[in-house]
Design a protein around this motif. Structure first.
Motif, mmCIF file in Angstrom:
data_model
loop_
_atom_site.group_PDB
_atom_site.id
_atom_site.type_symbol
_atom_site.label_atom_id
_atom_site.label_comp_id
_atom_site.label_asym_id
_atom_site.label_seq_id
_atom_site.Cartn_x
_atom_site.Cartn_y
_atom_site.Cartn_z
ATOM 1 N N HIS A 13 50.546 33.500 28.991
ATOM 2 C CA HIS A 13 51.476 33.606 29.517
ATOM 3 C C HIS A 13 53.109 34.282 29.664
ATOM 4 N N TYR A 14 53.032 34.568 28.190
ATOM 5 C CA TYR A 14 53.810 35.292 27.915
ATOM 6 C C TYR A 14 53.533 36.777 28.190
ATOM 7 N N LEU A 15 52.812 37.568 27.690
ATOM 8 C CA LEU A 15 51.627 38.540 28.186
ATOM 9 C C LEU A 15 51.595 39.059 29.845
ATOM 10 N N PHE A 16 51.813 37.663 30.412
ATOM 11 C CA PHE A 16 51.344 37.775 31.772
ATOM 12 C C PHE A 16 52.625 37.799 32.041
ATOM 13 N N MET A 17 53.919 37.368 31.889
ATOM 14 C CA MET A 17 54.969 37.340 32.463
ATOM 15 C C MET A 17 55.972 38.697 32.455
ATOM 16 N N ARG A 18 55.018 39.414 31.392
ATOM 17 C CA ARG A 18 55.999 40.902 30.942
ATOM 18 C C ARG A 18 54.797 42.023 31.195
ATOM 19 N N GLY A 19 54.209 41.795 32.479
ATOM 20 C CA GLY A 19 53.947 42.355 33.329
ATOM 21 C C GLY A 19 52.155 43.231 32.417
ATOM 22 N N TRP A 20 51.390 42.334 31.206
ATOM 23 C CA TRP A 20 50.352 42.788 31.083
ATOM 24 C C TRP A 20 49.974 41.980 31.721
ATOM 25 N N VAL A 21 48.413 42.226 32.462
ATOM 26 C CA VAL A 21 47.381 42.082 33.005
ATOM 27 C C VAL A 21 46.058 41.400 32.671
ATOM 28 N N LEU A 22 45.451 42.983 32.308
ATOM 29 C CA LEU A 22 44.102 42.652 31.037
ATOM 30 C C LEU A 22 43.923 41.534 30.115
ATOM 31 N N ILE A 23 44.318 42.329 29.061
ATOM 32 C CA ILE A 23 44.586 41.180 28.191
ATOM 33 C C ILE A 23 44.701 40.446 28.515
ATOM 34 N N PRO A 24 45.974 38.434 28.663
ATOM 35 C CA PRO A 24 45.800 37.569 29.280
ATOM 36 C C PRO A 24 44.907 36.888 29.734
ATOM 37 N N ARG A 25 44.191 37.792 31.029
ATOM 38 C CA ARG A 25 42.963 36.992 31.724
ATOM 39 C C ARG A 25 42.356 37.280 30.336
ATOM 40 N N MET A 26 41.971 38.004 29.904
ATOM 41 C CA MET A 26 41.013 38.184 29.155
ATOM 42 C C MET A 26 41.195 37.010 27.657
ATOM 43 N N ILE A 27 42.594 36.375 27.463
ATOM 44 C CA ILE A 27 42.699 35.611 26.968
ATOM 45 C C ILE A 27 42.400 34.277 26.793
ATOM 46 N N CYS A 28 42.523 34.063 28.885
ATOM 47 C CA CYS A 28 42.356 33.368 29.044
ATOM 48 C C CYS A 28 40.456 32.739 29.332
ATOM 49 N N TYR A 29 39.691 34.148 30.345
ATOM 50 C CA TYR A 29 38.821 34.011 29.250
ATOM 51 C C TYR A 29 38.108 33.045 28.782
ATOM 52 N N PHE A 30 38.627 33.812 27.564
ATOM 53 C CA PHE A 30 37.892 33.644 26.049
ATOM 54 C C PHE A 30 38.697 31.393 25.849
ATOM 55 N N ASN A 31 38.980 31.344 26.629
ATOM 56 C CA ASN A 31 40.212 30.136 26.045
ATOM 57 C C ASN A 31 38.798 29.274 26.826
ATOM 58 N N ARG A 32 39.004 29.118 27.883
ATOM 59 C CA ARG A 32 37.817 28.681 28.866
ATOM 60 C C ARG A 32 36.313 28.858 28.280
ATOM 61 N N ILE A 33 35.640 29.679 27.607
ATOM 62 C CA ILE A 33 35.082 29.186 26.513
ATOM 63 C C ILE A 33 35.123 28.599 25.564
ATOM 64 N N LEU A 34 36.200 28.860 25.296
ATOM 65 C CA LEU A 34 36.455 27.767 23.644
ATOM 66 C C LEU A 34 36.390 26.538 24.147
ATOM 67 N N THR A 35 37.429 26.653 25.011
ATOM 68 C CA THR A 35 37.725 24.587 25.277
ATOM 69 C C THR A 35 37.383 24.019 26.616
ATOM 70 N N GLY A 36 36.784 25.136 27.335
ATOM 71 C CA GLY A 36 36.447 24.375 28.482
ATOM 72 C C GLY A 36 37.607 24.039 29.729
ATOM 73 N N VAL A 37 38.402 24.488 29.134
ATOM 74 C CA VAL A 37 39.969 24.536 30.558
ATOM 75 C C VAL A 37 40.390 26.085 30.708
ATOM 76 N N ASP A 38 40.323 26.300 31.758
ATOM 77 C CA ASP A 38 40.682 27.153 32.928
ATOM 78 C C ASP A 38 42.066 27.558 33.363
ATOM 79 N N ILE A 39 42.830 27.908 32.900
ATOM 80 C CA ILE A 39 44.375 28.004 33.165
ATOM 81 C C ILE A 39 44.652 29.292 33.497
ATOM 82 N N HIS A 40 45.382 29.779 34.404
ATOM 83 C CA HIS A 40 45.442 31.188 34.877
ATOM 84 C C HIS A 40 47.436 31.824 33.785
#
Length: 226
Positions: free
Chosen positions: A42-69
């Protein structure tokens, strides 16, 4: 940062009686890991980044089973119990001291633009498998029953059950307050009214009144020699 982490750990102990030690919470609570990873994305997304935050989100879903945009806004004191299957949409806003159980979805209803996900107030409990879909507000101190599908605004201090979700006032019950005036989260998400059972009881009472009235009319007819 460390103050925030300590508060996150404290929240786990307050709401999960299964938590035994700080080390266990740090290593074995995917809901906690999901929140921490989301803060980075979220910190990166709010500063204009898109791809890296989405990659972190994807890794988050794989690791924890939680999908938070990465765009979702989350307040302090969020607790995600068991974590698996939780989905939180891009424009979702979550207040303070919210509790989500496994299988909860805070999502949208279509391809509309702009604000399309719910705003969840403070001290809200959303029970297992509940779906809250659309751009509306779930008021403070409310409870969403397990398996409910909520499609419309929920007033504060209320309980929602059923498919589609219906607001059922629970005797005006609000979040309890401790002696020091701090809000205490009402986690009794199994203590929910049953609107179908209440409707059946209402019908039964009406039938009993009708039977009583019919009996009175029959007596009156006999008295008049009918």
């Amino acid at each position: 940062m460390f103050t925030r982490i300590k508060k996150d750990i404290k929240v786990v102990f307050e709401r999960d009686p299964a938590a035994k030690s700080v080390l266990e919470v740090l290593l074995c609570y995917p809901g906690l890991h999901a929140i921490w990873l989301h803060r980075i994305s979220h910190y990166l997304f709010m500063r204009g980044w898109v791809l890296i935050p989405r990659m972190i989100c994807y890794f988050n879903r794989i690791l924890t089973g939680v999908d938070i945009h990465p765009g979702a806004t989350i307040g302090e004191g969020l607790f995600i119990d068991h974590a698996t299957g939780v989905v939180i949409g891009e424009t979702c806003v979550i207040g303070n001291n919210v509790t989500l159980y496994q299988g909860v979805t805070l999502g949208g209803t279509g391809k509309e633009k702009g604000k399309r996900h719910p705003t969840v107030g403070n001290n809200v409990v959303v029970a297992s498998g509940a779906k809250v879909l659309g751009s509306f507000t779930v008021g403070d101190n409310s409870k969403i029953g397990a398996g409910s599908v909520v499609l419309h605004e929920v007033p504060p201090n209320s309980t929602v059950v059923g498919i589609p979700g219906k607001v059922v006032w629970h005797d005006g019950k609000k979040v309890n307050r401790t002696d020091d005036g701090i809000d205490e989260i009402d986690l009794e998400h199994d203590d929910l009214p049953d609107p179908v059972a209440e409707m059946m009881l209402c019908m039964q009472r009406n039938m009993q009144r009708m039977e009583t009235r019919i009996g009175q009319l029959e007596k009156e007819l006999k008295q008049h020699g009918a």
